[in-house]
Design a protein around this motif. Structure first.
Motif, PDB file in Angstrom:
ATOM      1  N   MET A  13     -69.115 108.944 -34.497  1.00  0.00           N
ATOM      2  CA  MET A  13     -69.327 109.159 -35.911  1.00  0.00           C
ATOM      3  C   MET A  13     -69.243 110.766 -36.256  1.00  0.00           C
ATOM      4  SD  MET A  13     -72.359 106.661 -36.282  1.00  0.00           S
ATOM      5  CE  MET A  13     -72.751 106.890 -37.985  1.00  0.00           C
ATOM      6  N   GLU A  14     -69.817 111.665 -35.171  1.00  0.00           N
ATOM      7  CA  GLU A  14     -69.361 113.067 -35.158  1.00  0.00           C
ATOM      8  C   GLU A  14     -68.095 113.550 -35.546  1.00  0.00           C
ATOM      9  OE1 GLU A  14     -72.194 114.407 -32.385  1.00  0.00           O
ATOM     10  OE2 GLU A  14     -73.986 114.479 -33.714  1.00  0.00           O
ATOM     11  N   GLU A  15     -67.487 112.809 -34.450  1.00  0.00           N
ATOM     12  CA  GLU A  15     -65.915 113.153 -34.448  1.00  0.00           C
ATOM     13  C   GLU A  15     -65.173 112.958 -35.624  1.00  0.00           C
ATOM     14  OE1 GLU A  15     -64.615 111.153 -31.087  1.00  0.00           O
ATOM     15  OE2 GLU A  15     -65.503 112.498 -29.409  1.00  0.00           O
ATOM     16  N   GLU A  16     -65.579 111.689 -36.483  1.00  0.00           N
ATOM     17  CA  GLU A  16     -64.697 111.215 -37.458  1.00  0.00           C
ATOM     18  C   GLU A  16     -65.452 112.219 -38.699  1.00  0.00           C
ATOM     19  OE1 GLU A  16     -64.812 107.533 -40.447  1.00  0.00           O
ATOM     20  OE2 GLU A  16     -65.414 107.086 -38.475  1.00  0.00           O
ATOM     21  N   ILE A  17     -66.503 112.369 -38.730  1.00  0.00           N
ATOM     22  CA  ILE A  17     -67.399 113.318 -39.884  1.00  0.00           C
ATOM     23  C   ILE A  17     -66.214 114.713 -39.461  1.00  0.00           C
ATOM     24  CG2 ILE A  17     -68.992 114.999 -40.476  1.00  0.00           C
ATOM     25  CD1 ILE A  17     -70.874 112.481 -39.712  1.00  0.00           C
ATOM     26  N   GLU A  18     -66.103 115.272 -38.291  1.00  0.00           N
ATOM     27  CA  GLU A  18     -65.519 116.715 -38.319  1.00  0.00           C
ATOM     28  C   GLU A  18     -64.116 116.487 -38.868  1.00  0.00           C
ATOM     29  OE1 GLU A  18     -64.268 119.693 -34.723  1.00  0.00           O
ATOM     30  OE2 GLU A  18     -65.534 118.268 -34.380  1.00  0.00           O
ATOM     31  N   TYR A  19     -63.245 115.286 -38.396  1.00  0.00           N
ATOM     32  CA  TYR A  19     -61.872 115.272 -38.689  1.00  0.00           C
ATOM     33  C   TYR A  19     -61.791 114.929 -40.381  1.00  0.00           C
ATOM     34  CZ  TYR A  19     -57.647 112.628 -39.329  1.00  0.00           C
ATOM     35  OH  TYR A  19     -56.237 112.294 -40.028  1.00  0.00           O
ATOM     36  N   ARG A  20     -62.607 114.234 -40.964  1.00  0.00           N
ATOM     37  CA  ARG A  20     -62.734 114.066 -42.362  1.00  0.00           C
ATOM     38  C   ARG A  20     -63.218 115.518 -43.008  1.00  0.00           C
ATOM     39  NH1 ARG A  20     -62.426 109.175 -44.704  1.00  0.00           N
ATOM     40  NH2 ARG A  20     -62.324 107.300 -43.443  1.00  0.00           N
ATOM     41  N   LYS A  21     -63.942 116.306 -42.548  1.00  0.00           N
ATOM     42  CA  LYS A  21     -64.210 117.496 -43.105  1.00  0.00           C
ATOM     43  C   LYS A  21     -63.038 118.586 -43.026  1.00  0.00           C
ATOM     44  CE  LYS A  21     -69.098 117.461 -43.139  1.00  0.00           C
ATOM     45  NZ  LYS A  21     -70.162 118.144 -42.731  1.00  0.00           N
ATOM     46  N   LEU A  22     -62.388 118.512 -41.837  1.00  0.00           N
ATOM     47  CA  LEU A  22     -61.310 119.441 -41.537  1.00  0.00           C
ATOM     48  C   LEU A  22     -60.010 119.259 -41.909  1.00  0.00           C
ATOM     49  CD1 LEU A  22     -62.506 120.691 -38.082  1.00  0.00           C
ATOM     50  CD2 LEU A  22     -62.881 121.858 -40.299  1.00  0.00           C
ATOM     51  N   VAL A  23     -59.621 117.751 -41.821  1.00  0.00           N
ATOM     52  CA  VAL A  23     -58.288 117.235 -42.159  1.00  0.00           C
ATOM     53  C   VAL A  23     -58.162 116.504 -43.373  1.00  0.00           C
ATOM     54  CG1 VAL A  23     -56.506 116.026 -41.162  1.00  0.00           C
ATOM     55  CG2 VAL A  23     -57.854 117.232 -39.784  1.00  0.00           C
ATOM     56  N   VAL A  24     -58.828 115.576 -43.423  1.00  0.00           N
ATOM     57  CA  VAL A  24     -58.713 114.672 -44.641  1.00  0.00           C
ATOM     58  C   VAL A  24     -59.123 115.399 -46.056  1.00  0.00           C
ATOM     59  CG1 VAL A  24     -59.475 112.370 -45.837  1.00  0.00           C
ATOM     60  CG2 VAL A  24     -59.112 112.578 -43.250  1.00  0.00           C
ATOM     61  N   LYS A  54     -60.134 111.293 -52.638  1.00  0.00           N
ATOM     62  CA  LYS A  54     -61.017 112.575 -52.395  1.00  0.00           C
ATOM     63  C   LYS A  54     -62.503 112.117 -52.428  1.00  0.00           C
ATOM     64  CE  LYS A  54     -62.914 116.808 -54.470  1.00  0.00           C
ATOM     65  NZ  LYS A  54     -63.918 115.902 -54.797  1.00  0.00           N
ATOM     66  N   ASN A  55     -62.865 111.200 -53.334  1.00  0.00           N
ATOM     67  CA  ASN A  55     -64.178 110.762 -53.468  1.00  0.00           C
ATOM     68  C   ASN A  55     -64.639 109.817 -52.611  1.00  0.00           C
ATOM     69  OD1 ASN A  55     -64.876 112.680 -55.598  1.00  0.00           O
ATOM     70  ND2 ASN A  55     -64.273 110.905 -57.168  1.00  0.00           N
ATOM     71  N   GLN A  56     -63.598 108.992 -52.014  1.00  0.00           N
ATOM     72  CA  GLN A  56     -63.895 108.065 -51.052  1.00  0.00           C
ATOM     73  C   GLN A  56     -64.205 108.787 -49.515  1.00  0.00           C
ATOM     74  OE1 GLN A  56     -60.563 105.447 -51.327  1.00  0.00           O
ATOM     75  NE2 GLN A  56     -61.767 103.768 -52.480  1.00  0.00           N
ATOM     76  N   ASN A  57     -63.302 109.714 -49.579  1.00  0.00           N
ATOM     77  CA  ASN A  57     -63.558 110.488 -48.188  1.00  0.00           C
ATOM     78  C   ASN A  57     -65.053 111.101 -48.271  1.00  0.00           C
ATOM     79  OD1 ASN A  57     -62.690 111.948 -45.667  1.00  0.00           O
ATOM     80  ND2 ASN A  57     -63.049 113.843 -46.801  1.00  0.00           N
ATOM     81  N   GLU A  58     -65.541 111.764 -49.238  1.00  0.00           N
ATOM     82  CA  GLU A  58     -66.686 112.470 -49.282  1.00  0.00           C
ATOM     83  C   GLU A  58     -67.775 111.178 -49.187  1.00  0.00           C
ATOM     84  OE1 GLU A  58     -67.106 115.627 -49.331  1.00  0.00           O
ATOM     85  OE2 GLU A  58     -64.968 115.728 -49.241  1.00  0.00           O
ATOM     86  N   SER A  59     -67.661 110.156 -49.664  1.00  0.00           N
ATOM     87  CA  SER A  59     -68.689 109.300 -49.771  1.00  0.00           C
ATOM     88  C   SER A  59     -68.785 108.615 -48.093  1.00  0.00           C
ATOM     89  CB  SER A  59     -68.177 107.935 -50.562  1.00  0.00           C
ATOM     90  OG  SER A  59     -68.980 106.818 -50.289  1.00  0.00           O
ATOM     91  N   ARG A  60     -67.557 108.605 -47.582  1.00  0.00           N
ATOM     92  CA  ARG A  60     -67.595 108.166 -46.081  1.00  0.00           C
ATOM     93  C   ARG A  60     -68.407 109.228 -45.289  1.00  0.00           C
ATOM     94  NH1 ARG A  60     -67.577 104.244 -42.236  1.00  0.00           N
ATOM     95  NH2 ARG A  60     -66.408 104.792 -40.534  1.00  0.00           N
ATOM     96  N   ILE A  61     -68.217 110.558 -45.476  1.00  0.00           N
ATOM     97  CA  ILE A  61     -69.051 111.633 -44.678  1.00  0.00           C
ATOM     98  C   ILE A  61     -70.396 111.366 -45.064  1.00  0.00           C
ATOM     99  CG2 ILE A  61     -69.321 114.154 -44.893  1.00  0.00           C
ATOM    100  CD1 ILE A  61     -66.217 114.200 -45.374  1.00  0.00           C
ATOM    101  N   ARG A  62     -70.994 111.408 -46.258  1.00  0.00           N
ATOM    102  CA  ARG A  62     -72.396 110.955 -46.642  1.00  0.00           C
ATOM    103  C   ARG A  62     -72.898 109.887 -45.731  1.00  0.00           C
ATOM    104  NH1 ARG A  62     -70.257 112.654 -51.491  1.00  0.00           N
ATOM    105  NH2 ARG A  62     -70.439 110.305 -52.353  1.00  0.00           N
ATOM    106  N   TYR A  63     -72.060 108.789 -45.907  1.00  0.00           N
ATOM    107  CA  TYR A  63     -72.573 107.491 -45.147  1.00  0.00           C
ATOM    108  C   TYR A  63     -72.735 107.834 -43.686  1.00  0.00           C
ATOM    109  CZ  TYR A  63     -72.080 102.843 -43.173  1.00  0.00           C
ATOM    110  OH  TYR A  63     -72.204 101.734 -42.375  1.00  0.00           O
ATOM    111  N   LEU A  64     -71.581 108.428 -42.977  1.00  0.00           N
ATOM    112  CA  LEU A  64     -71.845 108.697 -41.696  1.00  0.00           C
ATOM    113  C   LEU A  64     -72.951 109.486 -41.274  1.00  0.00           C
ATOM    114  CD1 LEU A  64     -68.024 108.897 -40.689  1.00  0.00           C
ATOM    115  CD2 LEU A  64     -69.732 106.965 -40.087  1.00  0.00           C
ATOM    116  N   GLU A  65     -73.026 110.682 -42.182  1.00  0.00           N
ATOM    117  CA  GLU A  65     -74.153 111.443 -41.808  1.00  0.00           C
ATOM    118  C   GLU A  65     -75.707 110.918 -42.007  1.00  0.00           C
ATOM    119  OE1 GLU A  65     -72.004 115.926 -43.099  1.00  0.00           O
ATOM    120  OE2 GLU A  65     -73.046 114.630 -44.584  1.00  0.00           O
ATOM    121  N   ARG A  66     -75.619 110.273 -43.061  1.00  0.00           N
ATOM    122  CA  ARG A  66     -77.081 109.348 -43.187  1.00  0.00           C
ATOM    123  C   ARG A  66     -77.457 108.334 -42.139  1.00  0.00           C
ATOM    124  NH1 ARG A  66     -76.093 108.062 -48.070  1.00  0.00           N
ATOM    125  NH2 ARG A  66     -74.936 106.068 -47.872  1.00  0.00           N
TER     126      ARG A  66
END
Length: 167
Positions: A13-24, A54-66
């Motif tokens: 999950m942390e790897e996906e968050i990092e990818y989403r923040k840096l690339v997506v 963009k909003n779906q990506n941010e939502s996914r990041i928040r979901y994974l962090e939660r």
């Protein structure tokens, strides 16, 4: 409320968050900027699609962090003769006279259509911690359920190949 996750789940999950923040996120912002430059935003389909992505990506990041924040770390180790996380379990359904093979996984990796069942699902709860030959009751609700028999347990190591659910 907490989610039972393994160290590998957290890492993935942390790897996906990092990818989403840096690339997506970067690509999504560029797409919004490009679409905005095309003029009238009220009828600009590209702009609305880019904003949605963009909003779906941010939502996914928040979901994974939660999920990580509320996680209870569990181990995938189990006794040699007991069904545990990341084990394949062959189960005999008495009512149907059929045998099915499942892999016990954490909730975040569950997908019953692909044979991965969560230890939080009715069948997962029923077989978790039991041994070959055990006849266990799968409770669907307070009034219904059925019996299954554990036929085989195959111990495997988590090879990190099971994907994390999208939502």
């Amino acid at each position: 409320m907490y989610n039972e996750l393994t160290e590998n789940d957290i890492k993935k999950m942390e790897e996906e968050i990092e990818y989403r923040k840096l690339v997506v996120r970067k690509n999504a912002l560029e797409a919004v900027k490009e679409a905005r430059s095309h003029g009238d935003l009220s009828e600009n389909f590209e702009y609305h699609a880019a904003k949605k992505e963009k909003n779906q990506n941010e939502s996914r990041i928040r979901y994974l962090e939660r999920m990580i924040r509320t996680a209870k770390i569990v181990t995938d180790e189990s006794k040699e003769d007991e069904a545990g996380l990341n084990n394949f379990v062959d189960v005999y359904f008495e009512d149907d006279d059929e045998t099915e093979r499942f892999k016990l996984v954490t909730t975040i990796r569950g997908n019953s259509l692909e044979g991965r069942i969560s230890t939080e699902s009715p069948i997962g709860k029923a077989i978790f911690g039991h041994k070959v030959g055990d006849r266990v009751y799968v409770e669907i609700n307070d009034k219904q359920g059925y019996y299954i028999v554990i036929k085989n347990i195959e111990k495997i190591q988590d090879d990190d190949s099971d994907p994390i659910q999208k939502f």
